[in-house]
Design an enzyme around this catalytic site. Structure first.
Site, PDB file in Angstrom:
ATOM      1  N   LYS A 187     -17.444 -17.107  44.756  1.00 48.13           N
ATOM      2  CA  LYS A 187     -16.179 -17.764  44.397  1.00 48.13           C
ATOM      3  C   LYS A 187     -15.706 -17.349  43.005  1.00 48.13           C
ATOM      4  O   LYS A 187     -15.285 -18.175  42.195  1.00 48.13           O
ATOM      5  CB  LYS A 187     -16.300 -19.279  44.519  1.00 48.13           C
ATOM      6  CG  LYS A 187     -16.641 -19.734  45.939  1.00 48.13           C
ATOM      7  CD  LYS A 187     -16.733 -21.233  46.041  1.00 48.13           C
ATOM      8  CE  LYS A 187     -17.013 -21.661  47.477  1.00 48.13           C
ATOM      9  NZ  LYS A 187     -18.374 -21.277  47.948  1.00 48.13           N
ATOM     10  N   ARG A 188     -15.756 -16.060  42.740  1.00 41.74           N
ATOM     11  CA  ARG A 188     -15.369 -15.541  41.434  1.00 41.74           C
ATOM     12  C   ARG A 188     -13.862 -15.678  41.223  1.00 41.74           C
ATOM     13  O   ARG A 188     -13.077 -15.612  42.166  1.00 41.74           O
ATOM     14  CB  ARG A 188     -15.807 -14.081  41.290  1.00 41.74           C
ATOM     15  CG  ARG A 188     -17.323 -13.894  41.309  1.00 41.74           C
ATOM     16  CD  ARG A 188     -17.991 -14.693  40.196  1.00 41.74           C
ATOM     17  NE  ARG A 188     -19.382 -14.321  40.003  1.00 41.74           N
ATOM     18  CZ  ARG A 188     -20.417 -15.104  40.288  1.00 41.74           C
ATOM     19  NH1 ARG A 188     -20.209 -16.289  40.805  1.00 41.74           N
ATOM     20  NH2 ARG A 188     -21.655 -14.706  40.059  1.00 41.74           N
TER      21      ARG A 188
END
Length: 311
Positions: free
Chosen positions: A106-107
């Site tokens: 979930k960058r």
């Protein structure tokens, strides 16, 4: 395109599911922890070694049943440098067993910082005259709520190295609606995000009708899944929320098209901790994971039907 490889693996296994590898020490059988701690002590390294052995056992059991695994980076980072090393080794072992690897990170950032994330998780980094793959994911989960500044660096890397991304749209958590259900000119935020992904995906076209830009669409919101599938036919779904979060196979049936394609359903604790639910001998933890993966496959396929790759 990378997502084509995922769909080919789904068709080969007739199983649109992904096993989440989100290990906590509480999940790991005592005999594995005792072995690791006897050699490395009750240390971060000892924890990381136990996790790796646990993961390898799961991968060995699951590689003939599921097409993909999804290690969640946070569960490795919490054990420091040795944990991060275990993330890499887990990815490597999974790929050696023929599995597609979705790194759940979930960058979220922009510009050159996002380029760095993209290179780390999906690309190669140059060191002098050499190139290295820091991590080995085939796809990465990302947060798109910084807009295209946070996505385009990923698109470029995906094009160069044949990778894919899954962008958060309608997530499975109970509070997702606090933001994602709000309206912009009468349209929910999650639908706006999915529309942006459909547009971004035109830069990563695939041969089976789906692009390399997928979305995360939670199984806990079946009406929204059906709505998103109808409106965005070229966007592949990563579907969390099945099992431990309460969603059933019926809840996600609308995600799939007439060919049985369109999404991949995640189960983490349900598979990893199946031995606890079964109450079987902990040494059979991998066998229990296998049995749960088969049960999950059969339940989902009863709604999906046969998976066929379009010509």
């Amino acid at each position: 395109m990378s997502m084509d490889a995922l769909m080919a693996a789904i068709a080969r296994t007739q199983n649109p599911t992904v096993a989440g590898l989100d290990p906590k020490l509480d999940f790991i059988p005592e005999f594995i922890k005792e072995k690791a701690f006897s050699e490395y002590g009750e240390t971060l390294k000892g924890a990381a070694k136990a996790i790796l052995e646990y993961n390898k056992g799961l991968i060995d059991a699951l590689c003939g049943i599921v097409p993909a695994v999804k290690p969640q980076a946070a569960y490795y980072e919490m054990y420091g440098p040795d944990g991060v090393k275990t993330l890499y080794k887990t990815q490597k072992y999974a790929k050696e067993k023929g599995l597609y690897v979705i790194t759940d990170g979930k960058r979220n950032d922009i510009g050159t910082t996002m380029e760095a994330y993209a290179v780390a998780h999906l690309g190669k980094v140059k060191v002098g005259s050499n190139e290295y793959c820091p991590f080995l994911g085939d796809a990465l989960t990302v947060n798109g709520y910084l807009g295209s500044d946070g996505i385009m660096p990923l698109i470029n890397i995906c094009n160069e190295y044949d990778k894919g991304i899954f962008v958060l749209a309608k997530t499975s958590n109970p509070s997702s609606g606090e933001l994602q259900d709000r309206l912009i000119d009468g349209t929910p935020v999650y639908e706006t995000m999915a529309g942006m992904c459909e547009e971004w995906g035109k830069k990563l076209p695939g041969k089976y009708g789906y692009s390399g830009v997928g979305i995360v669409a939670g199984a806990t919101y079946p009406e929204q899944i059906a709505e998103l599938r109808a409106k965005f036919p070229n966007t592949f779904f990563l579907i969390p929320g099945y099992g431990a979060q309460g969603a059933s196979a019926k809840d996600i049936a609308a995600a799939f098209d007439k060919n049985g394609l369109g999404g991949i359903v995640n189960s983490s604790r349900g598979i990893m901790c199946a031995y606890k639910k079964e109450g079987c001998d902990e040494r059979d933890y991998a066998g229990a994971a296998y049995r749960e993966a088969v049960r999950m496959r059969d339940e989902i396929m009863s709604f999906v039907g046969k998976v066929v790759l379009p010509e």
